[in-house]
Design a protein around this motif. Sequence first.
Motif, PDB file in Angstrom:
ATOM      1  N   GLU A  53     -57.212 -56.308  10.430  1.00 45.22           N
ATOM      2  CA  GLU A  53     -56.151 -56.131   9.451  1.00 45.22           C
ATOM      3  C   GLU A  53     -56.615 -55.482   8.149  1.00 45.22           C
ATOM      4  OE1 GLU A  53     -53.789 -59.645   8.924  1.00 45.22           O
ATOM      5  OE2 GLU A  53     -53.847 -60.111  11.062  1.00 45.22           O
ATOM      6  N   LYS A  54     -57.804 -54.893   8.142  1.00 41.53           N
ATOM      7  CA  LYS A  54     -58.308 -54.168   6.980  1.00 41.53           C
ATOM      8  C   LYS A  54     -58.396 -52.692   7.332  1.00 41.53           C
ATOM      9  CE  LYS A  54     -62.189 -53.774   3.850  1.00 41.53           C
ATOM     10  NZ  LYS A  54     -63.550 -54.181   3.547  1.00 41.53           N
ATOM     11  N   LYS A  55     -57.941 -51.831   6.433  1.00 41.52           N
ATOM     12  CA  LYS A  55     -58.001 -50.385   6.652  1.00 41.52           C
ATOM     13  C   LYS A  55     -59.404 -49.885   6.356  1.00 41.52           C
ATOM     14  CE  LYS A  55     -53.663 -49.534   7.581  1.00 41.52           C
ATOM     15  NZ  LYS A  55     -53.199 -48.959   8.804  1.00 41.52           N
ATOM     16  N   THR A  56     -59.966 -49.122   7.302  1.00 43.10           N
ATOM     17  CA  THR A  56     -61.299 -48.551   7.151  1.00 43.10           C
ATOM     18  C   THR A  56     -61.278 -47.088   7.561  1.00 43.10           C
ATOM     19  OG1 THR A  56     -61.953 -49.172   9.398  1.00 43.10           O
ATOM     20  CG2 THR A  56     -62.407 -50.782   7.655  1.00 43.10           C
ATOM     21  N   ILE A  57     -62.331 -46.378   7.173  1.00 43.56           N
ATOM     22  CA  ILE A  57     -62.495 -44.988   7.601  1.00 43.56           C
ATOM     23  C   ILE A  57     -62.677 -44.979   9.114  1.00 43.56           C
ATOM     24  CG2 ILE A  57     -63.988 -42.953   7.415  1.00 43.56           C
ATOM     25  CD1 ILE A  57     -62.450 -43.576   4.856  1.00 43.56           C
ATOM     26  N   HIS A  58     -62.077 -44.022   9.765  1.00 40.84           N
ATOM     27  CA  HIS A  58     -62.166 -43.933  11.222  1.00 40.84           C
ATOM     28  C   HIS A  58     -63.638 -43.830  11.633  1.00 40.84           C
ATOM     29  CE1 HIS A  58     -61.669 -42.413  15.303  1.00 40.84           C
ATOM     30  NE2 HIS A  58     -60.484 -42.970  15.256  1.00 40.84           N
ATOM     31  N   SER A  59     -64.091 -44.722  12.495  1.00 38.83           N
ATOM     32  CA  SER A  59     -65.509 -44.820  12.835  1.00 38.83           C
ATOM     33  C   SER A  59     -66.065 -43.553  13.476  1.00 38.83           C
ATOM     34  CB  SER A  59     -65.757 -46.027  13.738  1.00 38.83           C
ATOM     35  OG  SER A  59     -64.982 -45.932  14.913  1.00 38.83           O
ATOM     36  N   GLY A  60     -65.274 -42.854  14.261  1.00 43.80           N
ATOM     37  CA  GLY A  60     -65.740 -41.610  14.868  1.00 43.80           C
ATOM     38  C   GLY A  60     -66.018 -40.544  13.825  1.00 43.80           C
ATOM     39  N   ASN A  61     -65.138 -40.430  12.829  1.00 43.87           N
ATOM     40  CA  ASN A  61     -65.346 -39.470  11.747  1.00 43.87           C
ATOM     41  C   ASN A  61     -66.578 -39.834  10.934  1.00 43.87           C
ATOM     42  OD1 ASN A  61     -62.937 -38.360  12.587  1.00 43.87           O
ATOM     43  ND2 ASN A  61     -61.741 -39.141  10.884  1.00 43.87           N
ATOM     44  N   LEU A  62     -66.724 -41.112  10.648  1.00 43.06           N
ATOM     45  CA  LEU A  62     -67.866 -41.589   9.872  1.00 43.06           C
ATOM     46  C   LEU A  62     -69.174 -41.309  10.612  1.00 43.06           C
ATOM     47  CD1 LEU A  62     -68.838 -43.013   7.352  1.00 43.06           C
ATOM     48  CD2 LEU A  62     -68.487 -45.182   8.526  1.00 43.06           C
ATOM     49  N   ALA A  63     -69.205 -41.578  11.904  1.00 43.00           N
ATOM     50  CA  ALA A  63     -70.412 -41.327  12.691  1.00 43.00           C
ATOM     51  C   ALA A  63     -70.761 -39.848  12.688  1.00 43.00           C
ATOM     52  CB  ALA A  63     -70.212 -41.827  14.118  1.00 43.00           C
ATOM     53  N   GLN A  64     -69.764 -38.989  12.775  1.00 43.68           N
ATOM     54  CA  GLN A  64     -70.023 -37.558  12.815  1.00 43.68           C
ATOM     55  C   GLN A  64     -70.603 -37.057  11.491  1.00 43.68           C
ATOM     56  OE1 GLN A  64     -66.645 -35.119  13.807  1.00 43.68           O
ATOM     57  NE2 GLN A  64     -67.927 -33.374  14.305  1.00 43.68           N
ATOM     58  N   ILE A  65     -70.020 -37.422  10.356  1.00 42.71           N
ATOM     59  CA  ILE A  65     -70.547 -36.952   9.071  1.00 42.71           C
ATOM     60  C   ILE A  65     -71.915 -37.560   8.805  1.00 42.71           C
ATOM     61  CG2 ILE A  65     -69.426 -38.666   7.570  1.00 42.71           C
ATOM     62  CD1 ILE A  65     -69.809 -34.919   6.796  1.00 42.71           C
ATOM     63  N   PHE A  66     -72.122 -38.803   9.229  1.00 44.71           N
ATOM     64  CA  PHE A  66     -73.420 -39.454   9.080  1.00 44.71           C
ATOM     65  C   PHE A  66     -74.498 -38.656   9.824  1.00 44.71           C
ATOM     66  CE2 PHE A  66     -76.604 -42.400  10.794  1.00 44.71           C
ATOM     67  CZ  PHE A  66     -77.100 -42.940   9.609  1.00 44.71           C
ATOM     68  N   GLU A  67     -74.195 -38.268  11.061  1.00 39.76           N
ATOM     69  CA  GLU A  67     -75.161 -37.497  11.855  1.00 39.76           C
ATOM     70  C   GLU A  67     -75.458 -36.146  11.218  1.00 39.76           C
ATOM     71  OE1 GLU A  67     -77.056 -38.315  14.458  1.00 39.76           O
ATOM     72  OE2 GLU A  67     -76.247 -40.344  14.330  1.00 39.76           O
ATOM     73  N   TYR A  68     -74.429 -35.468  10.724  1.00 39.55           N
ATOM     74  CA  TYR A  68     -74.651 -34.188  10.054  1.00 39.55           C
ATOM     75  C   TYR A  68     -75.601 -34.357   8.877  1.00 39.55           C
ATOM     76  CZ  TYR A  68     -70.722 -31.892  12.480  1.00 39.55           C
ATOM     77  OH  TYR A  68     -69.888 -31.346  13.403  1.00 39.55           O
ATOM     78  N   VAL A  69     -75.354 -35.368   8.059  1.00 38.70           N
ATOM     79  CA  VAL A  69     -76.151 -35.574   6.849  1.00 38.70           C
ATOM     80  C   VAL A  69     -77.593 -35.936   7.193  1.00 38.70           C
ATOM     81  CG1 VAL A  69     -76.442 -37.078   4.829  1.00 38.70           C
ATOM     82  CG2 VAL A  69     -74.200 -36.096   5.347  1.00 38.70           C
ATOM     83  N   ILE A  70     -77.800 -36.907   8.081  1.00 41.13           N
ATOM     84  CA  ILE A  70     -79.188 -37.316   8.348  1.00 41.13           C
ATOM     85  C   ILE A  70     -79.959 -36.248   9.103  1.00 41.13           C
ATOM     86  CG2 ILE A  70     -78.678 -39.787   8.215  1.00 41.13           C
ATOM     87  CD1 ILE A  70     -78.980 -39.870  11.283  1.00 41.13           C
ATOM     88  N   ASN A  71     -79.280 -35.440   9.920  1.00 42.63           N
ATOM     89  CA  ASN A  71     -79.976 -34.356  10.605  1.00 42.63           C
ATOM     90  C   ASN A  71     -80.316 -33.211   9.659  1.00 42.63           C
ATOM     91  OD1 ASN A  71     -80.253 -35.381  13.251  1.00 42.63           O
ATOM     92  ND2 ASN A  71     -78.092 -34.975  13.626  1.00 42.63           N
ATOM     93  N   HIS A  72     -79.475 -32.963   8.684  1.00 46.03           N
ATOM     94  CA  HIS A  72     -79.764 -31.917   7.705  1.00 46.03           C
ATOM     95  C   HIS A  72     -80.921 -32.339   6.804  1.00 46.03           C
ATOM     96  CE1 HIS A  72     -79.279 -29.364   4.134  1.00 46.03           C
ATOM     97  NE2 HIS A  72     -78.890 -28.459   5.038  1.00 46.03           N
ATOM     98  N   ASP A  73     -80.952 -33.606   6.424  1.00 50.53           N
ATOM     99  CA  ASP A  73     -82.019 -34.139   5.569  1.00 50.53           C
ATOM    100  C   ASP A  73     -83.023 -34.890   6.443  1.00 50.53           C
ATOM    101  OD1 ASP A  73     -83.526 -34.904   3.376  1.00 50.53           O
ATOM    102  OD2 ASP A  73     -82.227 -36.583   2.871  1.00 50.53           O
ATOM    103  N   SER A  74     -83.642 -34.174   7.359  1.00 50.76           N
ATOM    104  CA  SER A  74     -84.534 -34.810   8.337  1.00 50.76           C
ATOM    105  C   SER A  74     -85.761 -35.444   7.690  1.00 50.76           C
ATOM    106  CB  SER A  74     -84.961 -33.806   9.410  1.00 50.76           C
ATOM    107  OG  SER A  74     -85.620 -32.703   8.805  1.00 50.76           O
ATOM    108  N   GLY A  75     -86.123 -35.019   6.474  1.00 51.62           N
ATOM    109  CA  GLY A  75     -87.246 -35.615   5.769  1.00 51.62           C
ATOM    110  C   GLY A  75     -86.869 -36.854   4.975  1.00 51.62           C
ATOM    111  N   HIS A  76     -85.594 -37.216   5.023  1.00 49.59           N
ATOM    112  CA  HIS A  76     -85.070 -38.401   4.320  1.00 49.59           C
ATOM    113  C   HIS A  76     -85.446 -38.400   2.839  1.00 49.59           C
ATOM    114  CE1 HIS A  76     -83.825 -39.871   8.194  1.00 49.59           C
ATOM    115  NE2 HIS A  76     -85.053 -39.655   8.644  1.00 49.59           N
ATOM    116  N   GLN A  77     -85.173 -37.255   2.199  1.00 50.95           N
ATOM    117  CA  GLN A  77     -85.458 -37.097   0.775  1.00 50.95           C
ATOM    118  C   GLN A  77     -84.250 -37.400  -0.110  1.00 50.95           C
ATOM    119  OE1 GLN A  77     -88.668 -36.335  -0.242  1.00 50.95           O
ATOM    120  NE2 GLN A  77     -89.008 -36.705   1.932  1.00 50.95           N
ATOM    121  N   GLY A  78     -83.095 -37.666   0.496  1.00 46.16           N
ATOM    122  CA  GLY A  78     -81.889 -37.920  -0.290  1.00 46.16           C
ATOM    123  C   GLY A  78     -81.309 -36.660  -0.891  1.00 46.16           C
ATOM    124  N   THR A  79     -81.479 -35.534  -0.200  1.00 46.94           N
ATOM    125  CA  THR A  79     -81.054 -34.241  -0.746  1.00 46.94           C
ATOM    126  C   THR A  79     -79.753 -33.713  -0.157  1.00 46.94           C
ATOM    127  OG1 THR A  79     -82.397 -33.109   0.919  1.00 46.94           O
ATOM    128  CG2 THR A  79     -83.433 -33.544  -1.211  1.00 46.94           C
TER     129      THR A  79
END
Length: 85
Positions: A6-32
């Motif tokens: 009963e709580k509204k959240t960001i759609h998990s599929g969309n969240l997983a996709q943007i998460f993957e894009y971000v962590i793959n782009h910043d493969s050195g985990h520099q927070g960039t």
Amino acid sequence: MQSYFEKKTIHSGNLAQIFEYVINHDSGHQGTTDGMLLYARTQEEIQPDGHVRLRDGNMLYFRNLDLNQDFKHIKRDLDLFVGKF
């Protein structure tokens, strides 16, 4: 948005996709690398508008945009989103 106990959240599929894009782009985990999910505004009472910081410092943003307005206002809103970050 999706409902979870009963709580509204960001759609998990969309969240997983943007998460993957971000962590793959910043493969050195520099927070960039940050990412944004941009949704068209609807008539729903709750609209996505927030952010979350990942462990490596990258940010994921969730925003909505009113597409039912003149293009110059859409451009202004997009510029405001980008200008904040």
